[in-house]
Design a protein around this motif. Structure first.
Motif, PDB file in Angstrom:
ATOM      1  N   LEU A   1      13.630  -0.629   0.288  1.00  0.00           N
ATOM      2  CA  LEU A   1      14.399  -1.835   0.594  1.00  0.00           C
ATOM      3  C   LEU A   1      14.582  -2.673  -0.669  1.00  0.00           C
ATOM      4  N   PRO A   2      15.747  -3.297  -0.845  1.00  0.00           N
ATOM      5  CA  PRO A   2      16.069  -3.963  -2.113  1.00  0.00           C
ATOM      6  C   PRO A   2      15.040  -4.977  -2.577  1.00  0.00           C
TER       7      PRO A   2
ATOM      8  N   ALA B   1       0.839  -1.194   0.000  1.00  0.00           N
ATOM      9  CA  ALA B   1       0.000   0.000   0.000  1.00  0.00           C
ATOM     10  C   ALA B   1       0.873   1.241   0.000  1.00  0.00           C
ATOM     11  N   ILE B   2       0.354   2.297  -0.608  1.00  0.00           N
ATOM     12  CA  ILE B   2       1.014   3.594  -0.613  1.00  0.00           C
ATOM     13  C   ILE B   2       0.210   4.550   0.262  1.00  0.00           C
TER      14      ILE B   2
ATOM     15  N   ASP C   1       4.313  -2.607   3.720  1.00  0.00           N
ATOM     16  CA  ASP C   1       4.036  -4.034   3.578  1.00  0.00           C
ATOM     17  C   ASP C   1       3.445  -4.462   4.906  1.00  0.00           C
ATOM     18  N   GLY C   2       2.140  -4.659   4.923  1.00  0.00           N
ATOM     19  CA  GLY C   2       1.463  -4.812   6.200  1.00  0.00           C
ATOM     20  C   GLY C   2       1.571  -3.496   6.955  1.00  0.00           C
TER      21      GLY C   2
ATOM     22  N   GLY D   1      11.699  -2.969  -8.386  1.00  0.00           N
ATOM     23  CA  GLY D   1      11.232  -3.608  -9.603  1.00  0.00           C
ATOM     24  C   GLY D   1       9.758  -3.932  -9.603  1.00  0.00           C
ATOM     25  N   ARG D   2       8.974  -3.320  -8.700  1.00  0.00           N
ATOM     26  CA  ARG D   2       7.541  -3.594  -8.602  1.00  0.00           C
ATOM     27  C   ARG D   2       6.689  -2.358  -8.906  1.00  0.00           C
ATOM     28  N   GLY D   3       7.309  -1.321  -9.436  1.00  0.00           N
ATOM     29  CA  GLY D   3       6.569  -0.120  -9.779  1.00  0.00           C
ATOM     30  C   GLY D   3       6.469   0.905  -8.669  1.00  0.00           C
ATOM     31  N   ILE D   4       7.064   0.625  -7.513  1.00  0.00           N
ATOM     32  CA  ILE D   4       6.963   1.553  -6.389  1.00  0.00           C
ATOM     33  C   ILE D   4       7.736   2.835  -6.675  1.00  0.00           C
TER      34      ILE D   4
END
Length: 201
Positions: free
Chosen positions: A107-108, A6-7, A64-65, A112-115
């Motif tokens: 965080l690494p 979530a953003i 993340d959570g 690569g997930r569009g964040i």
């Protein structure tokens, strides 16, 4: 972006409950190449206070959570320290026309997930909605490509920034000190990247 993440958007003092999370992320992510930053929580709290005190600043946090795994910041350049404004003054760009992006740290395992695109999207939308800025800008540390500390498979963000419409300004550089692991305080050169901010549609 992965639907599991979530953003959250936080303006000005709304970020206060998350400042320590952002500070820890900065220390962790900037400890790697190319910043090699050895930070401490006291310095981080002081640095981030300028953002928390600016009513028009924005923090974009990735969760993340309940855990903050990424953070991106921005504020009117006029609300930041004078060192950040001077290259614009020298270049003849009016400081009140610029919305400055402080950092994007992630965080690494979440890359690569569009964040990263979401970080830029939200900050640019925020600057545009404020209705008084002509530019968005950020700076990046300059490192020698032959530096032996450079990881062999490191891939920079330059291509990503260029695709977002940003152009490096080689004549707009500032000097900032920070501690590097095993080196102590080192003076670093950082060069600005700019993009014209299109008016709100």
């Amino acid at each position: 972006m992965d639907s599991a993440h979530a953003i959250g958007l936080f303006r000005g003092p709304e970020i206060v409950p998350h400042l320590d999370d952002v500070a820890r992320l900065r220390i962790a992510v900037f400890g790697d190449w190319p910043y090699l930053y050895q930070g401490d929580m006291g310095y981080e709290r002081d640095y981030l206070a300028a953002y928390a005190q600016s009513k028009d600043s924005l923090f974009v946090l990735a969760f993340d959570g309940g855990q903050v795994v990424g953070a991106s910041t921005g504020l009117p350049l006029a609300d930041d320290a004078a060192a950040f404004s001077q290259p614009f003054v020298t270049a003849g760009i009016a400081v009140p026309d610029v919305f400055y992006f402080g950092e994007s740290v992630l965080l690494p395992r979440y890359r690569g997930r569009g964040i990263g695109h979401a970080f830029f999207d939200h900050r640019e939308q925020h600057a545009r909605a404020l209705g008084r800025f002509r530019w968005t800008a950020f700076c990046s540390v300059d490192r020698d490509a032959g530096d032996p500390r450079r990881p062999p498979h490191h891939r920079g963000n330059e291509a990503f920034w260029q695709k977002r419409g940003y152009a490096r300004q080689p004549d707009m550089t500032m000097l900032l000190p920070w501690d590097e692991a095993g080196e102590g305080e080192v003076i670093h050169a950082l060069t600005f990247w700019l993009r014209p901010l299109e008016p709100k549609a």
